[in-house]
Scaffold this active site. Structure first.
Site, mmCIF file in Angstrom:
data_model
loop_
_atom_site.group_PDB
_atom_site.id
_atom_site.type_symbol
_atom_site.label_atom_id
_atom_site.label_comp_id
_atom_site.label_asym_id
_atom_site.label_seq_id
_atom_site.Cartn_x
_atom_site.Cartn_y
_atom_site.Cartn_z
ATOM 1 C CG ASP A 19 -1.924 -1.192 1.126
ATOM 2 O OD1 ASP A 19 -2.397 -1.499 0.006
ATOM 3 O OD2 ASP A 19 -2.202 -1.818 2.160
ATOM 4 C CE LYS A 45 -4.198 -6.300 0.087
ATOM 5 N NZ LYS A 45 -4.999 -5.157 -0.395
ATOM 6 C CG ASP A 65 -7.569 -6.257 -2.708
ATOM 7 O OD1 ASP A 65 -8.672 -6.712 -3.069
ATOM 8 O OD2 ASP A 65 -7.376 -5.774 -1.573
ATOM 9 C CE LYS A 84 -11.693 -5.273 -1.162
ATOM 10 N NZ LYS A 84 -10.283 -4.813 -1.128
ATOM 11 C CB ILE A 90 -22.037 -4.483 -17.233
ATOM 12 C CG1 ILE A 90 -20.928 -3.910 -18.125
ATOM 13 C CG2 ILE A 90 -22.963 -3.365 -16.773
ATOM 14 C CD1 ILE A 90 -21.446 -3.440 -19.471
ATOM 15 N NE ARG A 128 -1.821 -4.182 12.370
ATOM 16 C CZ ARG A 128 -2.401 -4.172 11.176
ATOM 17 N NH1 ARG A 128 -2.554 -5.267 10.495
ATOM 18 N NH2 ARG A 128 -2.828 -3.031 10.655
HETATM 19 O O1 C5P Z 1 -1.875 -2.466 6.949
HETATM 20 P P1 C5P Z 1 -2.837 -3.601 7.128
HETATM 21 O O2 C5P Z 1 -2.171 -4.907 7.565
HETATM 22 O O3 C5P Z 1 -4.006 -3.244 7.983
HETATM 23 O O4 C5P Z 1 -3.333 -3.824 5.625
HETATM 24 C C1 C5P Z 1 -4.095 -4.850 5.269
HETATM 25 C C2 C5P Z 1 -4.420 -4.830 3.799
HETATM 26 O O5 C5P Z 1 -5.603 -5.612 3.622
HETATM 27 C C3 C5P Z 1 -4.732 -3.475 3.200
HETATM 28 O O6 C5P Z 1 -4.279 -3.482 1.848
HETATM 29 C C4 C5P Z 1 -6.231 -3.365 3.260
HETATM 30 O O7 C5P Z 1 -6.771 -2.631 2.188
HETATM 31 C C5 C5P Z 1 -6.669 -4.819 3.127
HETATM 32 N N1 C5P Z 1 -7.931 -5.129 3.828
HETATM 33 C C6 C5P Z 1 -8.089 -4.990 5.170
HETATM 34 N N2 C5P Z 1 -9.253 -5.321 5.801
HETATM 35 C C7 C5P Z 1 -10.252 -5.795 5.117
HETATM 36 C C8 C5P Z 1 -10.136 -5.951 3.744
HETATM 37 C C9 C5P Z 1 -8.957 -5.611 3.125
HETATM 38 O O8 C5P Z 1 -7.192 -4.569 5.854
HETATM 39 N N3 C5P Z 1 -11.318 -6.133 5.774
#
Ligand code: C5P
Length: 226
Positions: A11, A33, A60, A62, A66, A176
């Site tokens: 990101d 990703k 990613d 999403k 159509i 985490r």
């Molecule tokens: O920095 P972090 O570990 O929170 O990032 C997680 C990644 O997963 C990000 O790219 C975020 O957009 C994606 N994501 C998320 N939670 C969700 C769906 C997607 O954190 N429920």
């Protein structure tokens, strides 16, 4: 590393920042990703770059559009060699995506209900079912339409796995290590919990990408699940 369940979320605003993280992680990571931000900045160029370096790529995006547009976009993405792609788990979209993927190796992952939506949001959209029933319904539809897997929270992975059976690929974000900064994530699980609940892969973003020592942070996570 041959098989690690970790997908690192790139990101970042620019290809240069993403590139320097990929360089710092070296052989410790092999699956990345690319989300909307980096995609908007670099298009498919950065996906090609990662593939040329031998990495696997989870795009990613999403997708939700159509059928004809989804089918053609998915065919392009499959040709580019992306490994995983997200689409919204709604039947017409999934049918078109499966057609677009053809006999390529691209794996299609369904997004059921965005985790930023709560009960109120879902009801306001006209779904009387509520979030958890809607998630279950969409997981069933995804399997019926021939999707390869589902993106879900680590906390709902066990429930999703019951519906999909053992073959589906479950990918969980919001993971985490114990004690790591949760950031804006509310419903988090540890890497070990995610695996125990049936996830095949989990996405780690800021815990690694915003660390002063990203490689050490990733090695720490790998040792937690060893
Ligand atoms: O920095 P972090 O570990 O929170 O990032 C997680 C990644 O997963 C990000 O790219 C975020 O957009 C994606 N994501 C998320 N939670 C969700 C769906 C997607 O954190 N429920």
């Amino acid at each position: 590393m041959t098989h690690s369940p970790i997908i690192v979320a790139l990101d970042f605003e620019t290809a240069e920042e993403a590139r320097s993280l990929v360089r710092a992680l070296g052989v410790t990571a092999g699956f990345y990703k690319v989300g909307l931000e980096l995609y908007a900045a670099t298009g498919m160029d950065f996906v090609h770059e990662l593939k040329q370096q031998g990495h696997r790529v989870f795009l990613d995006l999403k997708l939700y559009d159509i059928g004809e547009t989804v089918r053609r976009a998915v065919a392009q993405i499959a040709r580019a060699g992306a490994d995983f792609l997200t689409i919204h788990a709604m039947r017409p979209i999934m049918a078109a995506a499966v057609e677009g993927k053809g006999d390529s190796d691209l794996k299609l992952l369904g997004v059921t209900v965005l985790t930023s939506f709560d009960e109120q949001d879902v009801r306001a959209m006209g779904y009387a079912l509520g979030v958890s029933k809607l998630v279950e319904l969409r997981v069933r539809h995804a399997m019926e339409k021939g999707l390869d897997g589902i993106v879900c929270s680590a906390l709902e992975a066990a429930r999703v796995r019951k519906i999909t059976g053992p073959e589906a690929i479950l990918v969980t974000p919001g993971v985490r290590s114990t004690g790591a900064n949760a950031g804006d994530q509310k419903r988090i699980a540890t890497p070990a919990q995610a695996i125990k609940n049936g996830a095949n892969y989990f996405v780690i973003g800021r815990q690694v990408t915003r660390s002063a020592e990203p490689r050490d942070e990733l090695l720490k996570i790998l040792s937690e699940i060893a």
